[in-house]
Design a protein around this motif. Structure first.
Motif, short mmCIF file in Angstrom:
data_model
loop_
_atom_site.label_atom_id
_atom_site.label_comp_id
_atom_site.label_asym_id
_atom_site.label_seq_id
_atom_site.Cartn_x
_atom_site.Cartn_y
_atom_site.Cartn_z
N GLY A 152 12.53 -6.53 -8.97
CA GLY A 152 11.18 -7.32 -9.08
C GLY A 152 10.22 -6.85 -7.91
N LEU A 153 9.17 -7.70 -7.94
CA LEU A 153 8.19 -7.69 -7.00
C LEU A 153 7.68 -9.25 -6.52
CD1 LEU A 153 5.55 -5.12 -8.62
CD2 LEU A 153 7.37 -4.61 -6.82
N THR A 154 7.43 -9.49 -5.33
CA THR A 154 6.97 -10.63 -4.77
C THR A 154 5.51 -10.33 -3.89
OG1 THR A 154 8.15 -10.34 -2.49
CG2 THR A 154 9.47 -11.46 -4.40
N ALA A 155 5.00 -11.55 -4.12
CA ALA A 155 3.62 -11.55 -3.21
C ALA A 155 3.41 -12.86 -2.47
CB ALA A 155 2.33 -11.30 -4.14
N PHE A 159 -1.07 -10.93 4.52
CA PHE A 159 -0.54 -11.06 3.27
C PHE A 159 0.68 -10.11 3.41
CE2 PHE A 159 -0.05 -8.84 -0.99
CZ PHE A 159 -0.30 -9.89 -1.92
N ALA A 160 1.57 -10.73 2.26
CA ALA A 160 3.09 -10.09 2.45
C ALA A 160 3.33 -9.62 0.97
CB ALA A 160 4.10 -11.09 2.75
N GLY A 180 16.08 -5.96 -0.61
CA GLY A 180 14.83 -5.54 -1.01
C GLY A 180 14.02 -5.37 0.27
N TYR A 181 12.88 -5.44 0.33
CA TYR A 181 11.83 -5.33 1.52
C TYR A 181 10.76 -6.25 1.12
CZ TYR A 181 8.74 -3.29 5.08
OH TYR A 181 7.86 -3.00 6.10
N THR A 182 10.25 -6.97 2.29
CA THR A 182 8.91 -7.55 2.44
C THR A 182 8.05 -7.03 3.51
OG1 THR A 182 10.04 -9.71 1.48
CG2 THR A 182 7.62 -9.97 2.80
N HIS A 183 6.81 -6.58 3.05
CA HIS A 183 6.09 -5.96 3.87
C HIS A 183 4.95 -7.03 4.21
CE1 HIS A 183 4.01 -2.32 5.74
NE2 HIS A 183 2.83 -2.78 5.48
N TYR A 184 4.45 -7.38 5.43
CA TYR A 184 3.54 -8.08 5.95
C TYR A 184 2.41 -7.08 6.56
CZ TYR A 184 6.65 -11.90 5.96
OH TYR A 184 7.69 -13.05 5.41
N ILE A 206 -2.98 -5.75 14.70
CA ILE A 206 -1.72 -6.00 14.99
C ILE A 206 -1.07 -5.02 13.74
CG2 ILE A 206 0.10 -7.48 14.60
CD1 ILE A 206 -1.40 -9.85 15.70
N ASP A 207 0.07 -4.20 14.16
CA ASP A 207 0.59 -3.27 13.25
C ASP A 207 1.35 -4.10 12.28
OD1 ASP A 207 -0.31 -1.05 14.80
OD2 ASP A 207 2.01 -1.13 15.85
N ASP A 208 1.49 -3.47 10.92
CA ASP A 208 2.34 -3.96 9.88
C ASP A 208 3.79 -4.16 10.30
OD1 ASP A 208 -0.01 -3.61 8.74
OD2 ASP A 208 0.65 -2.35 7.18
N PHE A 209 4.28 -5.06 9.88
CA PHE A 209 5.89 -5.13 10.14
C PHE A 209 6.66 -5.75 8.70
CE2 PHE A 209 3.66 -9.19 10.89
CZ PHE A 209 4.36 -9.98 10.60
N GLY A 210 8.01 -5.91 8.82
CA GLY A 210 8.64 -6.09 7.53
C GLY A 210 10.08 -6.92 7.81
#
Length: 173
Positions: free
Chosen positions: A38-41, A54-55, A77-81, A87-91
């Protein structure tokens, strides 16, 4: 202190899993075992809100249903911020176990993931305790849910977001 809460929580659920079942008697069928993709937001809150706007994530789970109401499994899974203000993206990459309680075959469920959240693209911090409680609706093929996700990382950094998710059940044959 966080480890103490984790141990207390796990011991609280120990009677549920203390069934005498020989591993050879467990049969994986399309009715009791499946993958969930699945997907999350979500919207970052707390410390994460200062660095991200946003994540968005991917959710992967393997589930075993003990009976029509109780399920356990493994979650990752993976959550991307997405970073803001230069500021750089992180996860966060979770490695967790999960527990779900289904009230009826189709309808409301409550769940929680507990494990370790590995941090990606954050200097001097590997991660920490990962907690992800959920409430949602399910049927044979789909799960729709709201969640709160928190990684209690090192150096008193909490990476949190609240959001919604959807997973599709892929049955084992």
């Amino acid at each position: 202190m966080k480890k103490l809460f984790l141990v207390a929580f796990l011991l609280g659920f120990a009677p549920i899993f203390a069934q005498e079942t020989d591993i050879e008697d467990v049969e994986l069928t399309p009715d009791n075992s499946w993958l969930k993709l699945g997907l999350t937001a979500g919207v970052p809150i707390g410390d994460a809100n200062d660095a991200s706007s946003f994540a968005f994530g991917a959710d992967l789970r393997g589930q075993y249903l003990f009976n029509p109401n109780i399920a356990i499994g493994l979650a990752s899974g993976y959550t991307h911020y997405f970073g803001k203000d230069n500021i750089d993206d992180f996860g966060v990459i979770p490695a967790a176990g999960f527990f779900r309680y289904y009230f009826t075959p189709d309808g409301l469920f409550l769940g929680v993931d507990l494990g370790y959240g590995f941090l990606a693209n954050i200097d001097n911090n590997d991660g920490g305790l990962y907690v992800n409680p959920q409430i949602g609706y399910h049927n044979r093929d789909w799960n729709f849910y709201a969640y709160y996700q928190n990684t209690f990382a090192e150096n008193e950094l909490d990476i949190q977001n609240v959001g919604v998710g959807v997973t599709y059940n892929i049955r084992f044959n």
